[in-house]
Design an enzyme around this catalytic site. Sequence first.
Site, PDB file in Angstrom:
ATOM      1  N   TYR A 153       0.694  -1.253  -0.216  1.00  0.00           N
ATOM      2  CA  TYR A 153       0.087   0.057   0.084  1.00  0.00           C
ATOM      3  C   TYR A 153       0.730   1.244  -0.165  1.00  0.00           C
ATOM      4  CZ  TYR A 153      -3.042   3.676   1.820  1.00  0.00           C
ATOM      5  OH  TYR A 153      -3.941   4.696   1.809  1.00  0.00           O
ATOM      6  N   HIS A 154       0.600   2.322  -0.724  1.00  0.00           N
ATOM      7  CA  HIS A 154       1.416   3.367  -1.187  1.00  0.00           C
ATOM      8  C   HIS A 154       0.823   4.405  -0.178  1.00  0.00           C
ATOM      9  CE1 HIS A 154       3.869   6.600  -3.146  1.00  0.00           C
ATOM     10  NE2 HIS A 154       4.369   5.615  -3.693  1.00  0.00           N
ATOM     11  N   GLY A 155       1.709   4.998   0.570  1.00  0.00           N
ATOM     12  CA  GLY A 155       1.383   6.213   1.467  1.00  0.00           C
ATOM     13  C   GLY A 155       1.648   7.365   0.957  1.00  0.00           C
ATOM     14  N   GLU A 226      -2.625   6.522  -5.776  1.00  0.00           N
ATOM     15  CA  GLU A 226      -2.860   5.974  -4.082  1.00  0.00           C
ATOM     16  C   GLU A 226      -2.479   7.051  -3.307  1.00  0.00           C
ATOM     17  OE1 GLU A 226      -3.773   1.682  -2.872  1.00  0.00           O
ATOM     18  OE2 GLU A 226      -1.591   2.249  -2.448  1.00  0.00           O
TER      19      GLU A 226
END
Length: 354
Positions: A153-155, A226
């Site tokens: 998951y990309h912050g 994202e």
Amino acid sequence: MKIKFCDTYEVCDPRLMLLVFMPEMQSMNESCTVGPSITYLTCLLHLCVEWLELENLEDYLNYVDYLLWVFTPLIIVFILPFFIFFFLYLSILFLHVYKRKNELKEAYSNSIWDGARKTLASLWDGHATIWHGYEIHGLENIPDEGPALIVYYHGALPVDYYYFVAKVILLKGRTCQTVGDHFLFKIPGFKPLLDVFSVIHGPKEECVRALRNGHLLAIAPGGVREAIFSDESYVIVWGNRKGFAQVAIDAQVPIIPMFTQNVREGFRSLGSLSVFRWLYERFKFPFVPVYGGFPVKFRTYLGDPIPYNPNVTAAELAEKAKCAIQFLIDKHQKIPGNIFRALLERFHKRHKED
């Protein structure tokens, strides 16, 4: 030496000079001489205030103080993210010094760069420990040798991924290659860092080749989109992307899901504003401001590998990977994310488990 001006009051030489060169200030003598002995700075300040007609100077200063009190926190939260970029450029400077010291003709292509990678990994690991109390769970799911595709998951800023790469280098002795967005290769000065840490921008054939050569490869299917448009609700923004799944199928490797708890509380973006969405859709460049840099607790979780299955299509495998990351989010992240709560987690071990 002091010169008497009258029977009662004394002033300093600078006072006399002011009266000599500025006769119009003589009328201010009474306002300046407020005591038996007055310092030069006090007298000068008092004269300037009256001369400029700033009788309400204290009110102005109180107003300025109020503005600083209100806006300083806002300024700080937008400045802190630049320290990450400052740290990145320090890493690049180190690589240039390292290259010059070892007198390499072919930069970034020799195993001697392992020393540079380990040095920088130690520095980033120290930053992770001090600033975020960084932890990693499930590192045993990363194979000691052989290929695997890591999907994460990309912050808003993927600092958690930098910390993860550092841990893999230090604890596994392996370098994890990364698929990066095209704009990274346009940032001035970034090329040495991207080369040393094996960041590639594709295409699919190059990703498959890296995996078939036995390397670890990491990709965030949501990418910049994202990073910009997700928020503290931790919505996975992948759209219909399934190219990464096809890469895993073609290379016949497992997929390892990864998620970092509180990554959105460390850094947040203003991507919810329509103007920034329009700019990104128009120019495909992340003009969106990022704020934060808060020292919240970071915990990276690596889920169970999704094994290669020749009977599964790319669309099905992509959905499996998405569900695996969603499971990690549901298990370890309280939604919506809260910065204050994430800060408190630095001081206790309790965290969401179900």
